[in-house]
Design a protein around this motif. Structure first.
Motif, mmCIF file in Angstrom:
data_model
loop_
_atom_site.group_PDB
_atom_site.id
_atom_site.type_symbol
_atom_site.label_atom_id
_atom_site.label_comp_id
_atom_site.label_asym_id
_atom_site.label_seq_id
_atom_site.Cartn_x
_atom_site.Cartn_y
_atom_site.Cartn_z
ATOM 1 N N LEU A 162 -8.153 -5.387 12.516
ATOM 2 C CA LEU A 162 -8.959 -5.085 11.434
ATOM 3 C C LEU A 162 -8.832 -3.066 11.426
ATOM 4 C CD1 LEU A 162 -12.291 -7.159 12.031
ATOM 5 C CD2 LEU A 162 -10.552 -7.274 10.180
ATOM 6 N N VAL A 163 -8.574 -2.719 12.631
ATOM 7 C CA VAL A 163 -8.394 -1.419 12.732
ATOM 8 C C VAL A 163 -6.926 -0.913 11.963
ATOM 9 C CG1 VAL A 163 -8.026 0.680 14.073
ATOM 10 C CG2 VAL A 163 -9.920 -0.829 14.798
ATOM 11 N N LEU A 164 -6.173 -1.665 12.251
ATOM 12 C CA LEU A 164 -5.021 -1.511 11.628
ATOM 13 C C LEU A 164 -4.907 -1.778 10.236
ATOM 14 C CD1 LEU A 164 -2.577 -3.290 14.596
ATOM 15 C CD2 LEU A 164 -2.784 -0.687 14.203
ATOM 16 N N VAL A 165 -5.479 -2.848 9.917
ATOM 17 C CA VAL A 165 -5.626 -3.138 8.523
ATOM 18 C C VAL A 165 -6.326 -2.015 7.753
ATOM 19 C CG1 VAL A 165 -6.548 -4.514 6.606
ATOM 20 C CG2 VAL A 165 -5.462 -5.429 8.309
ATOM 21 N N GLU A 166 -7.353 -1.371 8.242
ATOM 22 C CA GLU A 166 -7.877 -0.165 7.712
ATOM 23 C C GLU A 166 -7.048 0.870 7.412
ATOM 24 O OE1 GLU A 166 -12.694 0.539 7.419
ATOM 25 O OE2 GLU A 166 -11.981 0.881 9.339
ATOM 26 N N GLN A 167 -6.302 1.206 8.359
ATOM 27 C CA GLN A 167 -5.333 2.484 8.512
ATOM 28 C C GLN A 167 -4.184 2.068 7.561
ATOM 29 O OE1 GLN A 167 -4.303 2.358 12.781
ATOM 30 N NE2 GLN A 167 -6.031 3.539 13.297
ATOM 31 N N ALA A 168 -3.788 1.023 7.421
ATOM 32 C CA ALA A 168 -2.688 0.594 6.632
ATOM 33 C C ALA A 168 -3.491 0.460 5.012
ATOM 34 C CB ALA A 168 -2.134 -0.816 6.806
ATOM 35 N N THR A 169 -4.495 0.509 4.782
ATOM 36 C CA THR A 169 -5.093 0.386 3.499
ATOM 37 C C THR A 169 -5.010 1.768 3.022
ATOM 38 O OG1 THR A 169 -6.337 -1.687 3.878
ATOM 39 C CG2 THR A 169 -7.060 -0.227 2.014
ATOM 40 N N ILE A 170 -5.351 2.850 3.974
ATOM 41 C CA ILE A 170 -5.316 4.130 3.492
ATOM 42 C C ILE A 170 -4.134 4.681 3.038
ATOM 43 C CG2 ILE A 170 -5.718 6.432 4.348
ATOM 44 C CD1 ILE A 170 -7.811 5.549 6.441
ATOM 45 N N LYS A 171 -2.972 4.093 3.779
ATOM 46 C CA LYS A 171 -1.531 4.422 3.577
ATOM 47 C C LYS A 171 -1.257 3.802 2.057
ATOM 48 C CE LYS A 171 -0.012 5.060 8.147
ATOM 49 N NZ LYS A 171 0.241 4.339 9.198
ATOM 50 N N ALA A 172 -1.732 2.683 1.875
ATOM 51 C CA ALA A 172 -1.393 1.783 0.537
ATOM 52 C C ALA A 172 -2.023 2.495 -0.721
ATOM 53 C CB ALA A 172 -1.894 0.355 0.663
ATOM 54 N N ILE A 173 -3.196 3.084 -0.379
ATOM 55 C CA ILE A 173 -3.981 3.516 -1.395
ATOM 56 C C ILE A 173 -3.240 4.940 -1.711
ATOM 57 C CG2 ILE A 173 -6.292 4.640 -2.059
ATOM 58 C CD1 ILE A 173 -7.441 2.430 -0.579
ATOM 59 N N ALA A 174 -2.952 5.512 -0.892
ATOM 60 C CA ALA A 174 -2.367 7.019 -0.810
ATOM 61 C C ALA A 174 -1.171 6.786 -1.737
ATOM 62 C CB ALA A 174 -2.016 7.632 0.432
ATOM 63 N N TRP A 175 -0.029 5.788 -1.154
ATOM 64 C CA TRP A 175 0.974 5.539 -1.961
ATOM 65 C C TRP A 175 0.821 5.115 -3.299
ATOM 66 C CZ3 TRP A 175 2.776 2.302 2.567
ATOM 67 C CH2 TRP A 175 3.437 3.007 3.827
ATOM 68 N N GLY A 176 -0.115 4.294 -3.490
ATOM 69 C CA GLY A 176 -0.481 4.066 -4.981
ATOM 70 C C GLY A 176 -0.866 4.955 -5.881
ATOM 71 N N LEU A 177 -1.702 5.901 -5.201
ATOM 72 C CA LEU A 177 -1.965 7.254 -6.131
ATOM 73 C C LEU A 177 -1.121 8.099 -6.465
ATOM 74 C CD1 LEU A 177 -5.310 8.047 -4.090
ATOM 75 C CD2 LEU A 177 -5.208 7.380 -6.611
ATOM 76 N N LYS A 178 0.342 7.975 -5.467
ATOM 77 C CA LYS A 178 1.194 8.757 -5.875
ATOM 78 C C LYS A 178 2.128 8.522 -6.924
ATOM 79 C CE LYS A 178 1.657 11.000 -1.110
ATOM 80 N NZ LYS A 178 2.292 10.922 0.202
ATOM 81 N N GLN A 179 2.106 7.043 -7.359
ATOM 82 C CA GLN A 179 2.789 6.469 -8.499
ATOM 83 C C GLN A 179 2.615 7.274 -9.535
ATOM 84 O OE1 GLN A 179 4.815 3.962 -7.879
ATOM 85 N NE2 GLN A 179 4.009 3.757 -5.832
ATOM 86 N N VAL A 180 3.711 7.859 -10.196
ATOM 87 C CA VAL A 180 3.526 8.510 -11.409
ATOM 88 C C VAL A 180 3.174 7.905 -12.790
ATOM 89 C CG1 VAL A 180 5.017 10.070 -13.240
ATOM 90 C CG2 VAL A 180 5.460 10.089 -10.688
ATOM 91 N N ASP A 181 3.560 6.631 -12.838
ATOM 92 C CA ASP A 181 3.350 5.759 -14.268
ATOM 93 C C ASP A 181 1.804 5.091 -13.737
ATOM 94 O OD1 ASP A 181 5.572 6.514 -15.193
ATOM 95 O OD2 ASP A 181 6.613 4.799 -14.346
ATOM 96 N N ASP A 182 1.249 4.766 -14.827
ATOM 97 C CA ASP A 182 0.096 4.088 -14.634
ATOM 98 C C ASP A 182 0.494 2.544 -14.474
ATOM 99 O OD1 ASP A 182 -2.182 2.588 -15.320
ATOM 100 O OD2 ASP A 182 -2.371 3.243 -17.319
ATOM 101 N N THR A 183 0.072 2.310 -13.394
ATOM 102 C CA THR A 183 0.551 0.698 -12.690
ATOM 103 C C THR A 183 -0.328 -0.254 -12.815
ATOM 104 O OG1 THR A 183 -0.042 1.617 -10.529
ATOM 105 C CG2 THR A 183 2.123 1.931 -11.170
ATOM 106 N N ARG A 184 -1.236 -0.085 -13.705
ATOM 107 C CA ARG A 184 -2.486 -1.130 -13.864
ATOM 108 C C ARG A 184 -2.081 -2.355 -13.841
ATOM 109 N NH1 ARG A 184 -7.507 -0.232 -17.039
ATOM 110 N NH2 ARG A 184 -6.688 2.183 -17.466
ATOM 111 N N THR A 185 -2.842 -3.108 -13.225
ATOM 112 C CA THR A 185 -2.278 -4.784 -12.960
ATOM 113 C C THR A 185 -3.565 -5.674 -13.261
ATOM 114 O OG1 THR A 185 -1.142 -6.271 -11.684
ATOM 115 C CG2 THR A 185 -2.418 -4.591 -10.657
ATOM 116 N N GLU A 186 -3.372 -6.710 -13.125
ATOM 117 C CA GLU A 186 -4.740 -7.534 -13.633
ATOM 118 C C GLU A 186 -5.503 -7.689 -12.276
ATOM 119 O OE1 GLU A 186 -3.352 -12.151 -12.931
ATOM 120 O OE2 GLU A 186 -2.040 -11.308 -14.583
#
Length: 170
Positions: free
Chosen positions: A46-70
């Protein structure tokens, strides 16, 4: 982040800590079988998942294009009949943990998550960008946050089962 999500994060984490604080070192680190994690390993995951989630959100925010998905039904996380293979990056270690040191790790990872989320000025962007989730596919970033407490609730049920199997008395 909505108050509801924030409340769910806090409530779920509080319940998790209550579930584990009375355990002895042996109960916390015992494995029922080689194919099952100990309660300590579940918590480390659970700790590792929370840490990985921060990274995933940070990477997602860096996407230049609108990556809106369903939007996905993230409540599928609660269906424990559906098994997921943990990606290697969030597989727990095999070393034993003290209960209090795990509580500290859980508190630290949650502080980091909330601290990171507080740096996002326009929270609406979280619904407009997505990042690939290992179990759910392309997932809007705000749902990445929601899946944290749902994933934690899923594993809390696992912890309760492990406690029964270990015959832990309250």
């Amino acid at each position: 982040m909505s108050n509801l999500v924030n409340d769910k994060l806090n409530e779920t984490r509080s319940n998790l800590v209550k579930e584990i604080t009375s355990l002895s070192y042996t109960q916390f680190n015992s494995r029922i079988g080689t194919d099952m994690w100990s309660i300590a390993q579940v918590c480390h995951h659970l700790v590792l998942v929370e840490q990985a989630t921060i990274k995933a959100i940070a990477w997602g925010l860096k996407q230049v294009d609108d990556t809106r998905t369903e939007r996905k039904n993230v409540h599928l996380m609660l269906d424990r009949t559906k098994k997921f293979q943990a990606p290697e990056i969030v597989e727990p270690g095999t070393e034993p943990f003290e209960v209090q040191s795990m509580v500290d790790l859980l508190n630290d990872s949650r502080e980091k998550l909330l601290g990171f989320l507080s740096t996002i000025e326009d929270k609406s962007i979280l619904a407009e960008k997505s990042f690939k989730h290992p179990a759910l596919g392309e997932l809007p970033l705000d749902q990445w946050i929601e899946q944290i407490y749902l994933h934690e609730q899923r594993h809390m049920e696992q912890i309760k089962e492990l406690k029964l199997l270990l015959d832990v008395r309250h």
